[in-house]
Every structure is written in C-alpha cells, then in structure tokens.
Design a protein around this motif. Structure first.
Motif, PDB file in Angstrom:
ATOM      1  N   ARG A 180     -25.216  22.483  -5.817  1.00 13.63           N
ATOM      2  CA  ARG A 180     -24.704  21.224  -5.257  1.00 13.63           C
ATOM      3  C   ARG A 180     -24.964  21.141  -3.760  1.00 13.63           C
ATOM      4  NH1 ARG A 180     -19.037  19.596  -8.231  1.00 13.63           N
ATOM      5  NH2 ARG A 180     -19.497  20.400 -10.306  1.00 13.63           N
ATOM      6  N   VAL A 181     -24.802  22.249  -3.061  1.00 15.75           N
ATOM      7  CA  VAL A 181     -25.085  22.259  -1.621  1.00 15.75           C
ATOM      8  C   VAL A 181     -26.560  21.957  -1.373  1.00 15.75           C
ATOM      9  CG1 VAL A 181     -25.225  23.746   0.413  1.00 15.75           C
ATOM     10  CG2 VAL A 181     -23.170  23.775  -1.010  1.00 15.75           C
ATOM     11  N   ALA A 182     -27.428  22.579  -2.141  1.00 18.22           N
ATOM     12  CA  ALA A 182     -28.869  22.349  -1.973  1.00 18.22           C
ATOM     13  C   ALA A 182     -29.234  20.900  -2.264  1.00 18.22           C
ATOM     14  CB  ALA A 182     -29.653  23.291  -2.891  1.00 18.22           C
ATOM     15  N   ALA A 183     -28.646  20.327  -3.317  1.00 19.35           N
ATOM     16  CA  ALA A 183     -28.938  18.936  -3.663  1.00 19.35           C
ATOM     17  C   ALA A 183     -28.434  17.990  -2.590  1.00 19.35           C
ATOM     18  CB  ALA A 183     -28.307  18.599  -5.017  1.00 19.35           C
ATOM     19  N   HIS A 184     -27.239  18.273  -2.056  1.00 18.76           N
ATOM     20  CA  HIS A 184     -26.681  17.395  -1.008  1.00 18.76           C
ATOM     21  C   HIS A 184     -27.508  17.485   0.266  1.00 18.76           C
ATOM     22  CE1 HIS A 184     -23.530  14.894   0.644  1.00 18.76           C
ATOM     23  NE2 HIS A 184     -23.406  15.709   1.677  1.00 18.76           N
ATOM     24  N   ALA A 185     -28.051  18.661   0.533  1.00 18.64           N
ATOM     25  CA  ALA A 185     -28.882  18.834   1.730  1.00 18.64           C
ATOM     26  C   ALA A 185     -30.100  17.921   1.704  1.00 18.64           C
ATOM     27  CB  ALA A 185     -29.307  20.291   1.856  1.00 18.64           C
ATOM     28  N   GLU A 186     -30.578  17.591   0.511  1.00 18.54           N
ATOM     29  CA  GLU A 186     -31.725  16.695   0.386  1.00 18.54           C
ATOM     30  C   GLU A 186     -31.367  15.248   0.708  1.00 18.54           C
ATOM     31  OE1 GLU A 186     -34.834  17.612  -0.261  1.00 18.54           O
ATOM     32  OE2 GLU A 186     -34.183  19.715  -0.278  1.00 18.54           O
ATOM     33  N   LYS A 187     -30.077  14.932   0.689  1.00 23.93           N
ATOM     34  CA  LYS A 187     -29.638  13.543   0.862  1.00 23.93           C
ATOM     35  C   LYS A 187     -29.162  13.221   2.274  1.00 23.93           C
ATOM     36  CE  LYS A 187     -27.821  13.539  -3.888  1.00 23.93           C
ATOM     37  NZ  LYS A 187     -26.583  13.406  -4.711  1.00 23.93           N
ATOM     38  N   VAL A 188     -28.883  14.254   3.071  1.00 20.00           N
ATOM     39  CA  VAL A 188     -28.286  14.016   4.385  1.00 20.00           C
ATOM     40  C   VAL A 188     -29.138  14.654   5.466  1.00 20.00           C
ATOM     41  CG1 VAL A 188     -25.953  13.881   3.449  1.00 20.00           C
ATOM     42  CG2 VAL A 188     -26.827  16.089   4.238  1.00 20.00           C
ATOM     43  N   THR A 189     -28.922  14.197   6.687  1.00 16.31           N
ATOM     44  CA  THR A 189     -29.558  14.804   7.847  1.00 16.31           C
ATOM     45  C   THR A 189     -28.528  15.651   8.586  1.00 16.31           C
ATOM     46  OG1 THR A 189     -29.038  12.877   9.227  1.00 16.31           O
ATOM     47  CG2 THR A 189     -31.163  12.885   8.086  1.00 16.31           C
ATOM     48  N   GLY A 190     -29.031  16.589   9.395  1.00  7.49           N
ATOM     49  CA  GLY A 190     -28.117  17.423  10.162  1.00  7.49           C
ATOM     50  C   GLY A 190     -27.472  18.489   9.305  1.00  7.49           C
ATOM     51  N   PRO A 191     -26.424  19.122   9.826  1.00  8.18           N
ATOM     52  CA  PRO A 191     -25.713  20.147   9.063  1.00  8.18           C
ATOM     53  C   PRO A 191     -25.166  19.599   7.748  1.00  8.18           C
ATOM     54  CG  PRO A 191     -25.077  20.224  11.381  1.00  8.18           C
ATOM     55  CD  PRO A 191     -25.887  18.971  11.204  1.00  8.18           C
ATOM     56  N   VAL A 192     -25.035  20.484   6.780  1.00  6.56           N
ATOM     57  CA  VAL A 192     -24.506  20.107   5.465  1.00  6.56           C
ATOM     58  C   VAL A 192     -23.025  20.473   5.430  1.00  6.56           C
ATOM     59  CG1 VAL A 192     -24.702  20.435   2.977  1.00  6.56           C
ATOM     60  CG2 VAL A 192     -26.743  20.558   4.436  1.00  6.56           C
ATOM     61  N   ILE A 193     -22.203  19.473   5.159  1.00  7.98           N
ATOM     62  CA  ILE A 193     -20.754  19.677   5.134  1.00  7.98           C
ATOM     63  C   ILE A 193     -20.248  19.436   3.716  1.00  7.98           C
ATOM     64  CG2 ILE A 193     -18.543  19.024   6.147  1.00  7.98           C
ATOM     65  CD1 ILE A 193     -20.593  20.188   8.148  1.00  7.98           C
ATOM     66  N   ALA A 194     -19.433  20.345   3.227  1.00  7.61           N
ATOM     67  CA  ALA A 194     -18.828  20.202   1.899  1.00  7.61           C
ATOM     68  C   ALA A 194     -17.311  20.326   2.029  1.00  7.61           C
ATOM     69  CB  ALA A 194     -19.363  21.256   0.940  1.00  7.61           C
TER      70      ALA A 194
END
Length: 411
Positions: free
Chosen positions: A34-48
């Motif tokens: 899920r973190v990897a998939a979300h990283a594809e959708k956002v710019t900058g740091p990935v926040i969960a």
C-alpha cells in the motif's frame, strides 16, 4: 438528533480522507504494498495514517529496514493509529538528521538497535523530530478537500465539533498551518467549530485566541490542550505499574507540573478551558493533582477537562466527582482495543478501563468524542460502543440514551 464531537483533530481527519489509511492492513507485506502504491500517486514524502500493528499478522510495527526496499530514497512516515507512535524509513531519518548520536528528546524516544542506530520507530515527542523535517515537503490538503471532509461529518449527523489544532509543530505530518487553514475557510465551514489549541507558549495561545475571534463564520476559541502521557497501544500511556506485556516500561509521563500549571493559568486568564490528555492511571492522578491546585487558586472546575480518562481507580473517580471537572471520553476506543487491551494491562487492571457508568453515577459530567483520525468520526460507532462495550469491562456499559447524551452540543 444533531451531534457534537467533543474531541476531533479536524485537519488530521481531512488529511486521512484523501490519504493513505492502513488500519485494515493484514500483514507487513500488505502495508508495504500500500505504501508503494500510494507513493506512485503523490509527490514528496509519503505519509500514512492509522497503522495498526495489533491487526498485522506479525503483531509488530514495521521498521526502517522493512520500509527501505519499497521506498528507496523517498522519505516515508507512517503514523500508528493512536497518533503517538510513527515509523520512518532511512530516508526520512536522514532528512531529519536522526542517527545513532541523536539524543532522545524530552518526553519521547527513538527505538534503537544495540549499537544505538535508530530502528525508525519514533515514540511521543520523537515523532516531531521527523515530522518537522518532512512537513514543508508534503503538499497539504487543498481547501476543497478540507471542506469536503467536513461535509462528510454533516452526513453523519454532526453539526458541530470541538477541534484540536496545533499552532506550532502539527500533530499530523502534512496538514501544514492548521490555524491558518481554519481562518481561511471559516466563512465556508459547514459545521460549527470551537477550537482547543495545542501549544506550550502562553503568548502563542493568546495570539491564537485573537486570531480565532477574527475568523468569522462558525469558528471560536475554546481553550488549551496539553498532553500528560501517550497511548496504551504504543506503551506510552503513563502507568503506576509496568505494562503486562512489556515489564521494562511504565510509559511516558509528559506532564511538567510547573510549566503546565503556568500554561493552564494563562489559558484560564483569557477565558479558556484547560483540556489535558490523560490515559494511564499515573497520568490521571498527576492531572488530578494539577487540577486540584488550579481549583485551589480559583479556577472554575467546569473549565477543566480530562481528555480520555481511560484508566480510573475508584479513588480517581471519586476525586473527579469531588473536584467537579469534566471527563471527555472516546467510546470508539473500545472496539479498536478489544483484542489487545488485556494483554497490555493484565486482568487485574481491566476493571479500571473506560469507566463511563461509574463516572455518570458519581455525578461527573461526561462528554464524548471520536479523536478522529485516530478513530473514524461517526457518532453511532461511539454510541454503540458505550452500550455494548465489546467485552471490555462490561459492567461499565451505559444506556442508549446516556450514550447519545455524550455527543450532545455544549450547553
């Protein structure tokens, strides 16, 4: 019926609505995917948000070592659902300048390997060391996203809330200037909002009050929010005796009696309420001591709130009733903690947990909130939990009408 959520983090909730929610992740592989998939959708740091180690097959938090293979040089920060623990990858730690030589901050700690290297797990105030570095790089929720999130609250029957807002370092990475966002959006808010301000600076508190009074729209100043401890799930709620499943710790007491007494008096002087987060039994007793001193100095007891009041001895219930303070509780914690609370406390302390009925029978004024984004904000979840208890201390169940009354608007 129109409800009032007496304890919600409005910008944290808005970030959750459009962000990455890990609450129902099955195992570490699911978290990483899920973190990897979300990283594809956002710019900058990935926040969960809402990472729940107790719901993972492995029964543990991920570490930087787990996160690094799927995130590489992209900074990642995953907040545990309690909001008091987070996990950073190596890139995020590096950006924040956190390494083996970094001392633990007052009121917090970095989990470490035997050689002192941080594992990536951050507890209490240590979370801020990373969020402060990442926050400027995280695009905050847009105005439309924030307003849409608040409109969702109205669909749940919520007409107004007590919103908790930080004027310094944000509790939830990526929400940017919380007070500024509320000021900007105040005329268009679909719900009423009185605001508790998180700060350790009396001047900043006074400035926030003046700012909120100029906001226009359905926004106003409620008072001050202070933290006395952390969370049971993160082993940071302050207990008198060690955790049953971690005999090496009694949690973290964040309350500084001298500092927080002065800060509370400053809040009362400008007409504010003083709301102090206290979950563990030791934190509860320390807050009651502080409230006793404030009342001795002339503070009106109805403007003193204990947030959460999760573990209460008989003596604590009696003291709360005698002092005339307010208990602000979150019944939705019950279903989330049903599978692991006894593991933390041991059977002998379970009778102190979430004593809603005892508080009401003692004559304590009790109000209810969700603590969203820790829990989702639908009042029906909290009302049902207060009645049915999910196996936690069932003798403390209340009636449906008593549970609904917890979520009535302030009188």
């Amino acid at each position: 019926m129109t409800y009032h959520d007496h304890h919600i983090h409005p910008l944290g909730y808005a970030a959750l609505v459009g962000g990455l929610d890990l609450m129902d992740a099955r195992d570490l592989d699911d978290v990483l995917a899920r973190v990897a998939a979300h990283a594809e959708k956002v710019t900058g740091p990935v926040i969960a948000q809402r990472l729940n180690d107790e719901g993972l097959r492995e029964g543990r938090l991920p570490t930087a070592t787990d996160l690094d293979p799927v995130t590489g040089d992209r900074p990642v920060l995953a907040h545990r659902y309690c909001g008091h623990i987070a996990v950073a990858n190596t890139a995020a730690l590096k950006l924040a300048g956190v390494d083996a030589t970094t001392p633990d901050p007052p009121g917090g700690s970095f989990d470490r390997l035997p050689d002192g290297t941080p594992t990536g797990i951050l507890r209490e105030t240590a979370v801020g060391a990373v969020t402060s570095a990442l926050a400027p790089l995280v695009p905050p929720p847009g105005d439309t996203e924030i307003l849409d999130a608040f409109k969702q609250l109205t669909s749940m029957g919520i007409g107004s809330v007590t919103g908790i807002v930080s004027v310094g370092e944000p509790l939830w990475c990526g929400v940017a200037d919380e007070l500024g966002a509320l000021m900007r959006l105040a005329p268009d808010l679909p719900i009423g909002m009185d605001v508790l301000v998180i700060t350790q600076d009396p001047a900043a508190l006074a400035a926030a009050r003046e700012t909120l009074e100029r906001a226009g729209g359905p926004v106003g100043f409620r008072g001050l929010k202070i933290f006395a401890d952390g969370s049971l799930g993160g082993h940071t709620a302050a207990l008198h005796q060690p955790y049953a499943d971690r005999r090496d710790t009694r949690g973290v007491l964040r309350l500084d009696a001298a500092r927080d007494l002065s800060l509370a008096e400053a809040a009362l002087e400008i007409g504010g309420t003083v709301a102090i987060h206290a979950i563990g039994d030791r934190a509860v007793d320390e807050v009651l001591d502080l409230f006793t001193e404030l009342i001795h100095r002339g503070a009106p007891s109805h403007r003193l709130r204990m947030e959460h009041a999760s573990l209460l001895t008989d003596q604590a219930v009696e003291r709360m009733a005698e002092l005339g303070i307010v208990a602000s509780v979150q019944p939705a914690f019950l279903p989330s903690e049903a599978t692991w609370l006894e593991k933390r406390l041991g059977p002998e302390r379970m009778g102190t947990a979430y004593r809603f009925r005892s508080l009401l029978e003692a004559g304590v004024r009790v109000i209810g909130g969700s603590d969203a984004p820790v829990e989702l904000p639908d009042p029906e979840t909290g009302i049902a939990a207060a009645v049915h208890r999910h196996g936690i201390n069932p003798g403390e169940a209340v009636t449906r009408s008593q549970a609904e009354a917890l979520f009535l608007p302030p009188s």
